[in-house]
Write a protein that holds these residues in place. Structure first.
Motif, mmCIF file in Angstrom:
data_model
loop_
_atom_site.group_PDB
_atom_site.id
_atom_site.type_symbol
_atom_site.label_atom_id
_atom_site.label_comp_id
_atom_site.label_asym_id
_atom_site.label_seq_id
_atom_site.Cartn_x
_atom_site.Cartn_y
_atom_site.Cartn_z
ATOM 1 N N UNK A 181 9.820 30.371 6.374
ATOM 2 C CA UNK A 181 10.863 31.353 6.696
ATOM 3 C C UNK A 181 10.251 32.706 7.040
ATOM 4 N N UNK A 182 8.974 32.864 6.734
ATOM 5 C CA UNK A 182 8.236 34.092 7.039
ATOM 6 C C UNK A 182 7.060 33.768 7.961
ATOM 7 N N UNK B 5 8.209 43.967 1.220
ATOM 8 C CA UNK B 5 7.161 43.167 1.860
ATOM 9 C C UNK B 5 7.117 41.769 1.231
ATOM 10 N N UNK B 6 7.336 40.717 2.030
ATOM 11 C CA UNK B 6 7.513 39.378 1.449
ATOM 12 C C UNK B 6 6.214 38.692 1.011
ATOM 13 N N UNK C 21 5.312 26.702 0.472
ATOM 14 C CA UNK C 21 5.229 26.550 1.927
ATOM 15 C C UNK C 21 6.613 26.651 2.558
ATOM 16 N N UNK C 22 7.649 26.197 1.847
ATOM 17 C CA UNK C 22 9.011 26.303 2.369
ATOM 18 C C UNK C 22 9.387 27.773 2.579
ATOM 19 N N UNK D 139 1.272 24.549 13.058
ATOM 20 C CA UNK D 139 1.618 25.128 14.360
ATOM 21 C C UNK D 139 2.224 26.498 14.083
ATOM 22 N N UNK D 140 1.936 27.503 14.901
ATOM 23 C CA UNK D 140 2.411 28.849 14.568
ATOM 24 C C UNK D 140 3.911 28.938 14.302
ATOM 25 N N UNK D 141 4.719 28.416 15.218
ATOM 26 C CA UNK D 141 6.167 28.516 15.060
ATOM 27 C C UNK D 141 6.801 27.156 15.334
#
Length: 478
Positions: A117-118, A103-104, A112-113, A467-469
């Motif tokens: 990615x998650x 679990x990441x 934040x980087x 923004x979400x994605x």
């Protein structure tokens, strides 16, 4: 029994004793006894106290960070610090396990980087859950404001055959075979055989279509996704982002400035009035982050202080020409502290110039108007001097330009001349020209990039984090 949210339970008086039901995800599980549960409704968790002698050991081992639980128990006054109430667990069901090895989003500090990615899981962190709740609240406040002001919500098309900005940085939409597209007699791609019978692209703005509706419904606004194929990897650029664009008939530039100032104050005050918890958390996050930065890179104001700077101050209004004179004679310009030195009228102002006007010179939000025509879009109304247009930009602390707008060019012949000067065929915008043929009138509007607003309202430094994605060059994950 109807399940409660964490927010509802935390708002209850500590003396209330009742059996409650809740579902959420485990943030932490301490000492085989204390579960911190969160369901996304609040920044804070509710503590659920387990009597380990009442539950099977194999069940307790499955209570790990990220697992989804269904709990019932008695809501009692908390014995610990940090919360008024807690739940004494009577029944516990695991709805979904979480592997602690993989679990990441473990309960520790993440960059934040890494969290980008998650992105599918990053809203399980406090920072991103707060940011996205505020994003949702801003969306609601925007619709609420326009509804109260008698605007109609218009859904502008996402696929378009016209370039509203004249920039040409647009994504093409096609159903043609990319390996073997049909060609015309000149050897060019024959778009008459494409799905729409012409070359089409993803829109950069809903403004032109919104103008058509304003000239029949009076007051309209769009709020939807827009796209720029600009190969930019800065912290302020996205390839897909959302725009708010009101357009109003019979409104001149002065009225447009009034509308924009009132609108911005309303939606930011809505946050201050209704989302104190998330704002306080993000305010502290920004302060903690500033402590790790060199003095020159720190924020001039705290987050909440910055929001009140906007809501409690009158927006200073001055012409572009007046602003150029102020900047040209300023100490940073004379001492060459600006990266871009202002030497003459006609310069395109940079963020450093805009922030100087707001944060140092006027100490209030600023609206600049009457910009040089050659640095603004073709649809802006030409002034009688022949060299400036009825454009306006609103400048905020920490970010510079937040809103760009204008009184639109309502005169048919002038608009035709401006289109011809930048090679926009009349046949491409025949419907836009029709507005000037049939009942033309003064009208105005503005555009607000929603993600830039969310950045301002949350104190986040990178547009990818509001923004979400995020869609950026070489990145369309999720």
């Amino acid at each position: 029994m109807k399940p409660f949210t964490v927010l509802e339970l935390l708002q209850k008086a500590p003396s209330i004793l009742e059996t409650v039901e809740i579902k959420g995800w485990v943030k932490t599980f301490r000492a085989n006894r204390f579960i911190a549960l969160n369901d996304g409704s609040s920044l804070n968790n509710i503590q659920c106290v387990v009597d380990f002698e009442k539950f099977d050991e194999s069940l307790l081992k499955r209570i790990t960070t990220g697992a989804a639980l269904h709990i019932t128990g008695e809501l009692v006054e908390s014995q610990g610090k940090g919360q008024h109430v807690e739940i004494m667990v009577s029944t516990l069901h695991i709805l979904g396990d979480s592997n602690p090895e993989t679990y990441p989003i473990q309960p520790k500090k993440h960059s934040f980087e890494f969290l980008r990615e998650q992105a599918h899981l990053r809203t399980r962190t406090n920072t991103f859950s707060a940011v996205m709740r505020l994003r949702s609240a801003l969306s609601f406040a925007i619709h609420k404001y326009f509804n109260e002001q008698g605007f109609y919500y218009m859904h502008a098309p996402i696929i378009t055959g016209s370039d509203a900005e004249g920039a040409g940085e647009m994504f093409r939409v096609t159903s043609l075979d990319p390996k073997n597209p049909p060609l015309d007699e000149k050897g060019d791609v024959d778009y008459t055989l494409d799905f729409f019978g012409k070359e089409t692209k993803l829109t950069v703005s809903g403004q032109l279509e919104a103008e058509t509706y304003a000239m029949s419904l009076g007051k309209v606004y769009t709020f939807g996704p827009t796209f720029r194929a600009e190969n930019s990897n800065t912290s302020r650029h996205l390839a897909e982002f959302w725009m708010i664009e009101p357009e109003v008939a019979f409104l001149d530039l002065d009225g447009n400035m009034d509308l924009a100032e009132d609108f911005l104050k309303y939606i930011l005050k809505y946050l201050l009035d209704h989302h104190e918890e998330d704002l306080n958390f993000l305010d502290k996050r920004q302060q903690d982050e500033d402590k790790t930065k060199p003095q020159a890179e720190r924020n001039e104001m705290g987050l909440i202080e910055k929001l009140k700077f906007v809501t409690e101050n009158h927006f200073m209004r001055l012409s572009y020409t007046e602003a150029i004179d102020i900047l040209r004679n300023s100490k940073p310009n004379k001492k060459k502290k600006f990266k871009y030195i202002i030497t003459e009228w006609g310069a395109d102002l940079q963020s450093e110039h805009e922030r100087f006007l707001v944060e140092k010179h006027f100490k209030s939000p600023v609206i600049l108007f009457d910009y040089p025509a050659n640095i603004k879009a073709f649809y802006m109304r030409l002034n009688d001097d022949g060299k400036t247009v009825r454009a306006m930009d609103i400048l905020f602390p920490g970010i510079g330009e937040i809103v760009g707008g204008a009184q639109r060019e309502e005169r048919l012949e002038v608009l035709k001349q401006k289109m011809a000067a930048i090679n926009i065929p009349e046949a491409e915008l025949w419907w836009y020209l029709d507005l000037r043929k049939y009942g033309t009138a003064v009208h105005s509007g503005f555009g607000l990039g929603f993600e830039r607003l969310v950045m301002f309202a949350t104190g986040m430094g990178n547009i990818r984090d509001v923004i979400p994605y995020p869609r950026t060059p070489q990145n369309a994950e999720f």
